[in-house]
Scaffold this motif. Structure first.
Motif, PDB file in Angstrom:
ATOM      1  N   ALA A 336       0.814  -1.221   0.000  1.00 23.02           N
ATOM      2  CA  ALA A 336       0.000   0.000   0.000  1.00 23.02           C
ATOM      3  C   ALA A 336       0.849   1.272   0.000  1.00 23.02           C
ATOM      4  O   ALA A 336       0.327   2.354   0.244  1.00 23.02           O
ATOM      5  CB  ALA A 336      -0.921  -0.005   1.207  1.00 23.02           C
ATOM      6  N   ASP A 337       2.134   1.169  -0.278  1.00 20.25           N
ATOM      7  CA  ASP A 337       2.973   2.370  -0.374  1.00 20.25           C
ATOM      8  C   ASP A 337       2.383   3.301  -1.445  1.00 20.25           C
ATOM      9  O   ASP A 337       2.277   2.908  -2.615  1.00 20.25           O
ATOM     10  CB  ASP A 337       4.405   1.937  -0.753  1.00 20.25           C
ATOM     11  CG  ASP A 337       5.338   3.131  -0.950  1.00 20.25           C
ATOM     12  OD1 ASP A 337       4.853   4.260  -1.111  1.00 20.25           O
ATOM     13  OD2 ASP A 337       6.558   2.903  -0.959  1.00 20.25           O
ATOM     14  N   PRO A 338       1.981   4.521  -1.067  1.00 17.80           N
ATOM     15  CA  PRO A 338       1.322   5.405  -2.041  1.00 17.80           C
ATOM     16  C   PRO A 338       2.205   5.749  -3.234  1.00 17.80           C
ATOM     17  O   PRO A 338       1.714   5.962  -4.347  1.00 17.80           O
ATOM     18  CB  PRO A 338       0.989   6.660  -1.232  1.00 17.80           C
ATOM     19  CG  PRO A 338       1.733   6.551   0.039  1.00 17.80           C
ATOM     20  CD  PRO A 338       2.105   5.124   0.261  1.00 17.80           C
ATOM     21  N   MET A 339       3.514   5.798  -3.032  1.00 18.53           N
ATOM     22  CA  MET A 339       4.425   6.072  -4.144  1.00 18.53           C
ATOM     23  C   MET A 339       4.372   4.919  -5.145  1.00 18.53           C
ATOM     24  O   MET A 339       4.338   5.120  -6.353  1.00 18.53           O
ATOM     25  CB  MET A 339       5.851   6.215  -3.627  1.00 18.53           C
ATOM     26  CG  MET A 339       6.075   7.430  -2.777  1.00 18.53           C
ATOM     27  SD  MET A 339       6.408   8.873  -3.793  1.00 18.53           S
ATOM     28  CE  MET A 339       8.024   8.463  -4.394  1.00 18.53           C
ATOM     29  N   LEU A 340       4.370   3.715  -4.625  1.00 16.38           N
ATOM     30  CA  LEU A 340       4.328   2.543  -5.509  1.00 16.38           C
ATOM     31  C   LEU A 340       3.000   2.493  -6.267  1.00 16.38           C
ATOM     32  O   LEU A 340       2.959   2.232  -7.471  1.00 16.38           O
ATOM     33  CB  LEU A 340       4.539   1.270  -4.681  1.00 16.38           C
ATOM     34  CG  LEU A 340       4.432  -0.056  -5.418  1.00 16.38           C
ATOM     35  CD1 LEU A 340       5.406  -0.134  -6.587  1.00 16.38           C
ATOM     36  CD2 LEU A 340       4.681  -1.231  -4.462  1.00 16.38           C
ATOM     37  N   GLN A 341       1.920   2.774  -5.544  1.00 18.33           N
ATOM     38  CA  GLN A 341       0.604   2.744  -6.187  1.00 18.33           C
ATOM     39  C   GLN A 341       0.569   3.753  -7.338  1.00 18.33           C
ATOM     40  O   GLN A 341       0.074   3.455  -8.420  1.00 18.33           O
ATOM     41  CB  GLN A 341      -0.482   3.071  -5.157  1.00 18.33           C
ATOM     42  CG  GLN A 341      -0.598   2.028  -4.046  1.00 18.33           C
ATOM     43  CD  GLN A 341      -1.400   0.807  -4.452  1.00 18.33           C
ATOM     44  OE1 GLN A 341      -2.341   0.920  -5.234  1.00 18.33           O
ATOM     45  NE2 GLN A 341      -1.034  -0.368  -3.953  1.00 18.33           N
ATOM     46  N   ALA A 342       1.123   4.936  -7.126  1.00 17.62           N
ATOM     47  CA  ALA A 342       1.127   5.961  -8.179  1.00 17.62           C
ATOM     48  C   ALA A 342       2.034   5.552  -9.332  1.00 17.62           C
ATOM     49  O   ALA A 342       1.711   5.769 -10.504  1.00 17.62           O
ATOM     50  CB  ALA A 342       1.568   7.298  -7.605  1.00 17.62           C
ATOM     51  N   ARG A 343       3.160   4.945  -9.003  1.00 17.69           N
ATOM     52  CA  ARG A 343       4.089   4.516 -10.065  1.00 17.69           C
ATOM     53  C   ARG A 343       3.424   3.469 -10.960  1.00 17.69           C
ATOM     54  O   ARG A 343       3.691   3.411 -12.160  1.00 17.69           O
ATOM     55  CB  ARG A 343       5.369   3.945  -9.458  1.00 17.69           C
ATOM     56  CG  ARG A 343       6.247   4.985  -8.800  1.00 17.69           C
ATOM     57  CD  ARG A 343       7.494   4.345  -8.229  1.00 17.69           C
ATOM     58  NE  ARG A 343       8.449   3.947  -9.248  1.00 17.69           N
ATOM     59  CZ  ARG A 343       9.401   3.032  -9.077  1.00 17.69           C
ATOM     60  NH1 ARG A 343       9.524   2.394  -7.927  1.00 17.69           N
ATOM     61  NH2 ARG A 343      10.231   2.741 -10.058  1.00 17.69           N
TER      62      ARG A 343
END
Ligand code: HEM
Length: 487
Positions: A336-343
């Motif tokens: 659920a890391d938001p950076m990963l989700q956006a990437r």
């Protein structure tokens, strides 16, 4: 180094439509005695030659534009089947071919290799379950933890909108006002920011991912590749000198070493954490500005990567490659890391723009196994048959498909809508302080760090300099003083 091989075969020269043509070194004209001559619109060869040349460029990547690339092989060296069901990780000795692209981040395609910057590490493993992309960096943390800041951090490292120059004031002003990046700055301004070659860097997932099993169990993981060549860095002075003498130093070094059979290799490790451990952990595991110290979560060995083949054609093999953290095989999942989700949104989006909507069909991106994705149809440059007469809608009665088993639900997603806060607290400086102390155990490294920061900060305006000194004083009061003295 000459990479061209003389070939003895003599293909018949044609235009792109296959029609044989005369010598491509002359245009067709009505000659005047004594030279000159009117060209004819019917000279298709001339027109095609000029028209295609004017369209040779595709957009360069908005970040990570300059790179070297290679092919290689990943081998499982230690059993890891207790935490993942990924087929390519299923047995010791199993080998998987891959493509890798290692880049600088901020500067353009023609820029110098040895600039102070993060190095990106993008890998596409061609597994029997489709492609697995690992899109990593050579530092374990990142400058921001909210993806909405990603364009800003990159622009502040690139060119000023007015002067078209990189701009120290803009660089430090961004970081002074977004201090969650302090740990990444500590990495960047250590000598690791100027690696001596691409063979001498490590690579890190940075994000927390999940390794999953078919029974629904999972572990949080961070992946690390450690160079078998050892870490070697340039000092700022060496890097600057080489940038002038040979801007392509790192690309050349990698190509030449692979060409002469000196294949670089890396050892692959994973750090693991259970969901219960994650809930109680000292750090938020979805915050990309933090590492998991090895003493809490030791490195577990699982593989070896070897680069063993150069690209045959840079544009086709490397420039047209498209990597994305969303490209994952069963057994590996996002956290659920938001950076990963956006990437996971941003990379395929970038590839559709840069390479076109059917970029996955380009040979360099093609999985080795069968692809049957009939809900993606048509579009520019669709050259793979387009599924013939097969139905183009779901639940058709006329052609059934088999499906992968549904993914087990690993997480309970609960929460309320809120702005993700990237407010900076003292705790954000703890790991940066620890890194400053580590540099103190390596001869000369604290001194180099101070002069590396001062070198760039020196040209910022005084007001920004003061704030930057305050920021580094939060890491360590002595560090702030040393930077102030070095300016
Ligand atoms: C929200 C954060 C991020 C966003 C929105 C983002 C977006 C992008 C975009 C748009 C590209 C260009 C892709 C292309 O044109 O094909 C790119 C390249 C790249 N990014 Fe990120 N990025 C982010 C964070 C990161 C992080 C944290 C890492 C490493 C852990 C990373 C590693 C890379 C690498 C290695 C490339 C080069 C890929 C290649 O060789 O084609 N990025 N990124």
């Amino acid at each position: 180094m000459a990479s061209q091989l003389h070939s003895t075969s003599k293909p018949t020269y044609t235009l792109a439509e296959g029609c044989p043509q005369q010598d491509p070194a002359s245009s067709f004209s009505i000659n005047k005695p004594g030279g000159g001559g009117l060209l004819l619109l019917q000279d298709t060869q001339l027109i095609e030659t000029l028209a295609h040349f004017a369209r040779e460029r595709i957009p360069e990547r908005v970040v990570h534009a300059k790179a070297a690339g290679a092919f290689g092989e990943f081998e499982v060296t230690h059993d890891i089947t207790d935490i993942t069901s990924a087929a390519f990780l299923s047995e010791i000795g199993k080998k998987t071919p891959f493509l890798v692209r290692i880049s600088t981040v901020g500067p353009e395609r023609g820029s110098a290799d040895t600039v102070r910057d993060v190095r990106g590490w993008a890998m596409k493993l061609f597994t029997e379950e489709g492609n697995q992309d690992w899109v990593f960096n050579d530092i374990p943390v990142f400058f921001v933890r909210d993806p909405i800041k990603f364009p800003s951090v990159n622009r502040s490292h690139k060119r000023h909108p007015q002067t078209n120059l990189t701009d120290s004031t803009m660089f430090w002003d961004f970081h002074n006002n977004n201090q969650e990046g302090i740990h990444a700055l500590m990495c960047l301004f250590s000598d690791r920011g100027t690696p001596a070659s691409l063979r001498n860097i490590d690579a890190f997932s940075g994000h927390t991912y999940k390794f999953t099993k078919k029974d629904g169990s999972f572990h949080y993981v961070k992946i690390h590749f450690k160079t078998d060549q050892g870490i070697k860095n340039f000092t700022e002075a060496e890097a600057t000198k080489i940038a002038g003498e040979n801007p392509d130093h790192n690309v050349q070094d990698l190509f030449e070493n692979i060409a002469k059979g000196n294949f670089p290799s890396w050892t692959a490790y994973v750090q693991t954490m259970t969901a219960e451990e994650a809930e109680k952990y000292r750090w938020n595991i979805f915050d990309m500005t933090k590492v998991w110290p090895h003493k809490d979560h030791p490195l577990r060995l699982f593989g070896k990567l070897t680069f063993n083949r150069n690209p045959q054609n840079y544009f086709s093999d490397i420039e047209q490659a498209a990597f994305s953290p969303s490209t994952m095989v069963p057994g590996i999942e996002p956290s659920a890391d938001p950076m990963l989700q956006a990437r996971m949104f941003s990379y395929p989006d970038a590839a559709r723009y840069r390479l076109g909507v059917n970029y996955q069909m380009l040979p360099t991106n093609c999985p080795i196994g069968p692809v049957y994705s009939p809900m993606q149809r048509d579009g520019f440059a669709n050259f793979r048959g387009n599924y013939g007469s097969d139905p183009n809608y779901v639940r058709s009665s006329f052609r059934s498909m088999t499906y992968a088993a549904g993914k087990a639900s690993h997480d309970e997603w609960a929460g309320k809508t809120a702005a993700y806060s990237s407010e900076v607290v003292d705790d954000d400086f703890v790991q940066a302080t620890a890194l400053w102390k580590v540099l103190g155990t390596q001869p000369g490294q604290q001194g180099n760090f101070v002069s590396n920061v001062a070198g760039l900060l020196g040209s910022a305006i005084p007001e920004v300099q003061e704030k930057t000194i305050e920021m580094f004083s939060r890491v360590d009061a002595e560090l702030g003083k040393l930077i102030a003295e070095a300016l």
